[in-house]
Design a protein around this motif. Sequence first.
Motif, PDB file in Angstrom:
ATOM      1  N   THR B 301      -2.567 -40.889  50.627  1.00 22.38           N
ATOM      2  CA  THR B 301      -3.672 -41.363  51.458  1.00 22.38           C
ATOM      3  C   THR B 301      -3.738 -40.626  52.787  1.00 22.38           C
ATOM      4  O   THR B 301      -4.315 -41.113  53.759  1.00 22.38           O
ATOM      5  N   SER B 302      -3.119 -39.449  52.829  1.00 21.55           N
ATOM      6  CA  SER B 302      -3.243 -38.584  54.001  1.00 21.55           C
ATOM      7  C   SER B 302      -3.561 -37.187  53.458  1.00 21.55           C
ATOM      8  O   SER B 302      -3.012 -36.781  52.430  1.00 21.55           O
ATOM      9  N   GLU B 304      -2.494 -34.504  54.186  1.00 20.71           N
ATOM     10  CA  GLU B 304      -1.306 -33.636  54.092  1.00 20.71           C
ATOM     11  C   GLU B 304      -0.531 -33.895  52.796  1.00 20.71           C
ATOM     12  O   GLU B 304       0.385 -33.156  52.466  1.00 20.71           O
ATOM     13  N   HIS B 330       3.811 -46.818  51.112  1.00 17.45           N
ATOM     14  CA  HIS B 330       2.511 -47.496  51.240  1.00 17.45           C
ATOM     15  C   HIS B 330       1.438 -46.774  50.430  1.00 17.45           C
ATOM     16  O   HIS B 330       0.640 -47.382  49.734  1.00 17.45           O
ATOM     17  N   LEU B 421     -17.785 -41.169  52.657  1.00 19.45           N
ATOM     18  CA  LEU B 421     -17.313 -42.297  53.462  1.00 19.45           C
ATOM     19  C   LEU B 421     -18.051 -43.581  53.126  1.00 19.45           C
ATOM     20  O   LEU B 421     -17.859 -44.584  53.805  1.00 19.45           O
ATOM     21  N   LYS B 427     -20.379 -45.937  46.376  1.00 18.44           N
ATOM     22  CA  LYS B 427     -18.994 -46.355  46.629  1.00 18.44           C
ATOM     23  C   LYS B 427     -18.162 -46.248  45.366  1.00 18.44           C
ATOM     24  O   LYS B 427     -18.664 -46.403  44.258  1.00 18.44           O
ATOM     25  N   ARG B 440     -11.440 -36.533  53.142  1.00 17.81           N
ATOM     26  CA  ARG B 440     -10.445 -37.542  53.551  1.00 17.81           C
ATOM     27  C   ARG B 440     -10.105 -38.463  52.398  1.00 17.81           C
ATOM     28  O   ARG B 440     -11.002 -39.003  51.746  1.00 17.81           O
ATOM     29  N   PHE B 442      -8.246 -41.159  52.957  1.00 16.65           N
ATOM     30  CA  PHE B 442      -7.733 -42.322  53.674  1.00 16.65           C
ATOM     31  C   PHE B 442      -7.936 -43.606  52.872  1.00 16.65           C
ATOM     32  O   PHE B 442      -8.894 -43.733  52.103  1.00 16.65           O
ATOM     33  N   THR B 443      -7.078 -44.567  53.123  1.00 16.98           N
ATOM     34  CA  THR B 443      -7.205 -45.904  52.564  1.00 16.98           C
ATOM     35  C   THR B 443      -8.612 -46.440  52.809  1.00 16.98           C
ATOM     36  O   THR B 443      -9.083 -46.452  53.941  1.00 16.98           O
ATOM     37  N   ARG B 445     -11.477 -45.262  52.320  1.00 24.37           N
ATOM     38  CA  ARG B 445     -12.501 -44.314  52.781  1.00 24.37           C
ATOM     39  C   ARG B 445     -13.731 -44.322  51.859  1.00 24.37           C
ATOM     40  O   ARG B 445     -14.860 -44.333  52.314  1.00 24.37           O
TER      41      ARG B 445
END
Lengths: 199, 479
Positions: B301-302, B304, B330, B421, B427, B440, B442-443, B445
């Motif tokens: 979730t990053s 990287e 996580h 996003l 979605k 991204r 991300f969690t 997102r």
Amino acid sequence: MEAINHVAGKAIPFGRKNVDTDVIIPAHWLKTITREGLGKGAFEAVKLEEGNVFTDERWAGAPILIAGDNFGCGSSREHAAWALLDMGVTCVIAPSFSDIFSGNAFKNGILTVALPQEAIDRLMEVAQDETIDVDLDTQSVTTPFQDRFTFEIDPFRKHCLLNGLDEVGLTMAQGDTISGYEGKARETLPFLASPVLAA
Amino acid sequence: MTNAPRTLYQKIWDAHVVDRRDDGTCLIYIDRHIVHEVTSPQAFESLRAAGRPVRRPDLTLAVPDHNLPTTARRDANGNRVPIADPQSAQQLEMLEKNAPAFGIRYIGDADPEQGIVHVVGPEQGFSLPGATIVCGDSHTACNGGLGALAFGIGTSEVEHVLATQTLLLKQSKTFEIRVEGKLGAGVTPKDVILHVIGVIGTAGGTGYVIEYTGNVFREMSVEGRLTVSNMSIEGGARAGLVAPDEITFDYVKGRPYAPKGADWDKAVAWWKSLATDEGATYDKSVFIRAEDIQPTVTWGTSPEDTSGIGGVVPAPEDFADASKRDAVKHSLDYMGLTPGTKLTDVEVQNVFIGSCTNSRIEDIRAAAEVLKGRHKADNVKWAIVVPGSGLVKAQAEAEGLDKIIIDAGLEWREPGCSACLAMNPDKVPAGERCASTSNRNFTGRQGPGARTHLMSPAMAAAAAVTGKLTDVRDLAPAS
């Protein structure tokens, strides 16, 4: 912007690293056209985790948030700063912050304090039961146990925060200097400085 | 000014200093400002409350992108299709009203030029090499692919630029990312930047502006450079830069707002002078061999959290840093992944090809090339291709790419930010996976509980075909 000098009280011991702006305030909260009311959406997904620090009564209304490295990475949404303010947070302490977030925080009178990880570890411990005291004037963070950590801050930012200065107003007062630049740029860089669009 | 060798960043910075304070803070002139509907309403409201006008509406462009549905915006009679979400509708309406009220050029939701701000800027020739470009959106870094100093700003800064056409900034440090060698087959600009972020980490560029150097970027198309620079922010850097060269000039020339005539010649002469001087130094440098870059995907979730597609899901214990171990735990929990699982065994239910990172014509072509003569797998329930602008859409349709995409069972949509996003209706359902060409992972997102795997358009198209994360190089020939 509200002037800020001293922040004291409970500190939410979050501690997580790489907290991104989607975690601070998810995108579906960005549809607002005001700056208010975003506290409800702050850390929405984290609040669903069992044992999280954001729904724990011990830190309800705490003015300080403690986090890990690279806090506020990701998007440029100032909603992240507005959400923190709306939940009552006026100071975030972390080892480092993303560039855009720290600028947004500053412009909303939120103090971002960068301290080494060892200091963060200690403050996370203290925050379990005790309050933390952050003083901008002396650039120090102290605890009831005589811990004292000093932090660096850009002098201009410090000056603006201490005096609650409106940056737009300050720059507008330099209108002549800006006009001077524009006049010169129209000669040297006409392809950048000349009018491009009509409404 | 001294004659010491300077970097590209330093030259652009020096050309835009309006005023310098004793503490080193500079008032920097902004050449181009793009405004979208999400981060501007509060800025316009503050201007209105203070009775302040926009200083340079002629250097400001307003384009809606985040909230727009990617389904038809006009019905058969040419009437506007109402937007279901009242908050999205209100935000869009604010921009449509604020732009003309402040004298700003507005590209509307159904105009052929409408699109994602970072696609529209370069496409219209509004974004130019050597220019300072801002927008209330962190992926403004995208424009750095043209050799522009471009970065995202918050809403207070949007207000500051609207009112003064300047920003108060401290100079960043410089970070050279040099990639040299020969990229392997199936390795695209997206794979390059995902690999780079995997190497430097999401905080690696914090406080820096990245300059991408080396033959890999020199030989890359402008669209590829835009993809790379777009994700500079995922590496923590507010801006990325690729020095403008003949490839850039060819791309910019003739675009609607690009300089013309004598201005063009003057512009090119200046742009040619911007390349980093021999002997100039960067504050730090990273060197990457092109041969080390594989088609790359993310597992966590990053941004990287990257791996070559041949890899496996890592375990928290694989990481030395304690807080990273915790983050990985996580991440894997959120992603529903077990350490040791081969990435090519991970099934996906959704595919999203689009976003400011990968929605230009070369991206659509790359996806269509993989999809041609193939069909999406049955377990892929939702697969959409969202072009970056109306002009990209028209170009793709002129090339027949829409037909290839539709024949493969994917949906061909109207331009916008879409499922990158998920501010509009696009979605990814909670608990489901998406092979996504966005930026991204991300969690939450792509929707609450959505699980994102970032990759290139070719790799996302391959995932659509097999229903799993797939090495595009291993796809069997199309039937």
